[in-house]
Design a protein around this motif. Sequence first.
Motif, PDB file in Angstrom:
ATOM      1  N   VAL A  10     -53.846   5.719  36.909  1.00 55.09           N
ATOM      2  CA  VAL A  10     -54.779   4.880  37.467  1.00 55.09           C
ATOM      3  C   VAL A  10     -54.338   3.317  37.399  1.00 55.09           C
ATOM      4  O   VAL A  10     -54.518   2.659  38.403  1.00 55.09           O
ATOM      5  CB  VAL A  10     -56.188   5.015  36.621  1.00 55.09           C
ATOM      6  CG1 VAL A  10     -57.145   4.171  37.092  1.00 55.09           C
ATOM      7  CG2 VAL A  10     -56.679   6.573  36.907  1.00 55.09           C
ATOM      8  N   ILE A  13     -51.451   2.768  39.941  1.00 57.72           N
ATOM      9  CA  ILE A  13     -51.867   2.645  41.322  1.00 57.72           C
ATOM     10  C   ILE A  13     -52.614   0.862  41.653  1.00 57.72           C
ATOM     11  O   ILE A  13     -51.997   0.526  42.525  1.00 57.72           O
ATOM     12  CB  ILE A  13     -53.058   3.585  41.840  1.00 57.72           C
ATOM     13  CG1 ILE A  13     -52.400   4.953  41.738  1.00 57.72           C
ATOM     14  CG2 ILE A  13     -53.758   3.025  43.113  1.00 57.72           C
ATOM     15  CD1 ILE A  13     -53.566   5.958  42.071  1.00 57.72           C
ATOM     16  N   GLY A  14     -53.161   0.679  40.531  1.00 56.14           N
ATOM     17  CA  GLY A  14     -53.443  -0.899  40.946  1.00 56.14           C
ATOM     18  C   GLY A  14     -52.464  -1.980  40.946  1.00 56.14           C
ATOM     19  O   GLY A  14     -52.328  -2.714  41.573  1.00 56.14           O
ATOM     20  N   LEU A  78     -60.530  -4.426  40.890  1.00 60.72           N
ATOM     21  CA  LEU A  78     -59.918  -3.625  41.948  1.00 60.72           C
ATOM     22  C   LEU A  78     -60.950  -3.697  43.185  1.00 60.72           C
ATOM     23  O   LEU A  78     -60.698  -3.633  44.393  1.00 60.72           O
ATOM     24  CB  LEU A  78     -60.086  -2.050  41.551  1.00 60.72           C
ATOM     25  CG  LEU A  78     -58.852  -1.493  40.316  1.00 60.72           C
ATOM     26  CD1 LEU A  78     -59.357  -0.276  39.702  1.00 60.72           C
ATOM     27  CD2 LEU A  78     -57.514  -1.528  41.181  1.00 60.72           C
ATOM     28  N   SER A 115     -54.161  -4.495  32.812  1.00 59.72           N
ATOM     29  CA  SER A 115     -53.796  -3.027  32.721  1.00 59.72           C
ATOM     30  C   SER A 115     -52.709  -2.971  31.854  1.00 59.72           C
ATOM     31  O   SER A 115     -52.703  -1.970  30.906  1.00 59.72           O
ATOM     32  CB  SER A 115     -53.238  -2.736  34.158  1.00 59.72           C
ATOM     33  OG  SER A 115     -54.149  -3.082  35.147  1.00 59.72           O
ATOM     34  N   LEU A 169     -56.958   3.469  49.237  1.00 57.04           N
ATOM     35  CA  LEU A 169     -56.281   3.989  47.888  1.00 57.04           C
ATOM     36  C   LEU A 169     -57.111   3.329  46.762  1.00 57.04           C
ATOM     37  O   LEU A 169     -57.285   4.015  45.755  1.00 57.04           O
ATOM     38  CB  LEU A 169     -54.961   3.365  47.779  1.00 57.04           C
ATOM     39  CG  LEU A 169     -53.887   3.712  48.978  1.00 57.04           C
ATOM     40  CD1 LEU A 169     -52.602   3.308  49.048  1.00 57.04           C
ATOM     41  CD2 LEU A 169     -53.664   5.394  48.834  1.00 57.04           C
ATOM     42  N   ILE A 170     -57.912   2.132  47.097  1.00 63.10           N
ATOM     43  CA  ILE A 170     -58.421   1.606  45.682  1.00 63.10           C
ATOM     44  C   ILE A 170     -59.658   2.310  45.488  1.00 63.10           C
ATOM     45  O   ILE A 170     -60.231   2.338  44.630  1.00 63.10           O
ATOM     46  CB  ILE A 170     -58.596  -0.026  46.208  1.00 63.10           C
ATOM     47  CG1 ILE A 170     -57.658  -0.705  46.161  1.00 63.10           C
ATOM     48  CG2 ILE A 170     -59.726  -0.618  45.416  1.00 63.10           C
ATOM     49  CD1 ILE A 170     -56.850  -0.958  44.745  1.00 63.10           C
ATOM     50  N   ASP A 173     -58.969   5.177  43.420  1.00 64.63           N
ATOM     51  CA  ASP A 173     -58.795   4.515  42.009  1.00 64.63           C
ATOM     52  C   ASP A 173     -60.001   4.251  41.406  1.00 64.63           C
ATOM     53  O   ASP A 173     -60.244   4.787  40.167  1.00 64.63           O
ATOM     54  CB  ASP A 173     -57.928   3.399  42.196  1.00 64.63           C
ATOM     55  CG  ASP A 173     -56.912   3.291  41.062  1.00 64.63           C
ATOM     56  OD1 ASP A 173     -56.470   4.120  40.436  1.00 64.63           O
ATOM     57  OD2 ASP A 173     -56.776   2.029  40.598  1.00 64.63           O
ATOM     58  N   PHE A 177     -61.544   6.009  38.150  1.00 61.76           N
ATOM     59  CA  PHE A 177     -61.517   5.417  36.879  1.00 61.76           C
ATOM     60  C   PHE A 177     -62.439   5.318  35.691  1.00 61.76           C
ATOM     61  O   PHE A 177     -62.210   5.590  34.729  1.00 61.76           O
ATOM     62  CB  PHE A 177     -61.527   3.576  37.488  1.00 61.76           C
ATOM     63  CG  PHE A 177     -61.083   2.628  36.359  1.00 61.76           C
ATOM     64  CD1 PHE A 177     -60.215   1.946  36.468  1.00 61.76           C
ATOM     65  CD2 PHE A 177     -62.112   2.197  35.539  1.00 61.76           C
ATOM     66  CE1 PHE A 177     -59.738   0.938  35.621  1.00 61.76           C
ATOM     67  CE2 PHE A 177     -61.663   1.255  34.498  1.00 61.76           C
ATOM     68  CZ  PHE A 177     -60.590   0.508  34.540  1.00 61.76           C
TER      69      PHE A 177
END
Length: 519
Positions: A10, A13-14, A78, A115, A169-170, A173, A177
Amino acid sequence: MNKIKYVLPVLLIGNLLCMMDVSIMTIVLPEIQTAFNESLTNLSWTLNVYTIVFASFIIPFGRLAEKFGRNKFVFTGLIIFAVGSLLSGISTNLSFMLVARGIQSIGAAMIIPTSMVIGLELSNQQNRNKTVAALAGVQGLAVALGPSIGGFVAQYWGWRWVFFINVPLIVIDLIVFPMVLSLRHEQTQSAPIDWTGALLSVVMLFSLSLGLIKGNTWGWNSPIILGLFATAFVSLPLFILLERKLKLPMINMNLFHSRNFNGASISLVLCNFFLGGMAVLIPTFLTRVHGQSELGAALLITPYSVAVMFSVIITSLLVKKINNKLLIGLGFTLIGISYYLLANMDLSQNYNQLIIAAILLGVGYGLVAATANILAVADFHGSILTASQSVANVLRQVGMVLAIAIFMTVLSTNIDTAKQRTLNYGESQIRMLNSTAALKSKLQRKIHSKLNPNSTNVTKVKGSLKFKGAKISQAKRSALISQSNDHELALIATKEKLPVKAIPAKLKSQVLKNVSETV
């Protein structure tokens, strides 16, 4: 059960999307330039706004995350990043896009450093290096992948999808999350934020970047450029003095007592500078100067992206087994060889030299970045470990800011110089034509529309500038041939020191043939 195994994807990806947007639009700058009718120098601010805002807010946002909860902070980041991506994709002019890119970068600044801290908190001593290598490595990989992915996306869907692709994609996520990271009852800390230090860092980065970008346009000795550089260099010592006096500074100066951290810091700035140079310069060079399509340029850059990926992974596994100085030294050696090849490459026959240079740069970057990212946290634990990651992230962005500013300036300057030289040559050839003033004026307008360095018009031309030609009568053409032929024979006679009549008939025939083919 090790929770980091579920959380890390997770976070990755961000990080991937945020860092990819540092470089992904470099390959579509010509298309955006055409759509917005803006100069390349002005458009470079779409890159600079992102990196400057990103670098400036990384550390303050790290403190805010501690106040409001790190998980909630990344989750909010995000959402903001997705909104900025959507707005960038629907932009209709440069001003709108600059605001949208600023929103994107605010989201990225909330995601990236926090992150890393979340990942480190969930890691034990045994897998901490792997977590750092994974998160930091994917950041470098994302910058390298940006132009390649941008080229593929733009070729089939258009430049706007370079930004739109982030949104789904976000969303995925954001759905996952809360399943792996709790958004409720987080532990928070009430620590004051060093806003004065944050302001000084923003002023320093902004002044330095603007000075580098506009130096050639405004004049390196102009008062405004000298003032910008003076502001940048005064802000730095003021920032250092302030941080030393505060009990809770924005940057803990004890970090710089560590030789490992100092060496890693310099290495991170330099390797990201050279990585940024490739990511910024080569896509625009291939599409604008060599007439490659976005897809063609993406394919040529892909070996560089793949080399970064494998080099980061392999180096992360070897960093404990091989001397760190050796890895970093070898990495910079490969980067140096790469830039030597790039500076001396000839693309008139093939792109082999570019591909070799790109692979060497990718491998060299992976060796340096993976090792430096691990060294940056090697001597720290607790809160100072968090601070080390925030500073390391800032230094990565400083390298990218400098790369964008310097390499975009160099590229724009060289293109403008080449266009001006070609324009001057074209005008001199037009003046030599034995033709009507109206025809000469028409040709001059034509080359000015194509080659004027101040024009924002973008035309992909591979080889030479082509005109449709001007129609003249056969009698006029015969007269031009005769005049040009006499001129060429007179030049030969002067060079050989003999009368025109003494020139061999075979040579006269060849001269007449050459002149006839060119008129």
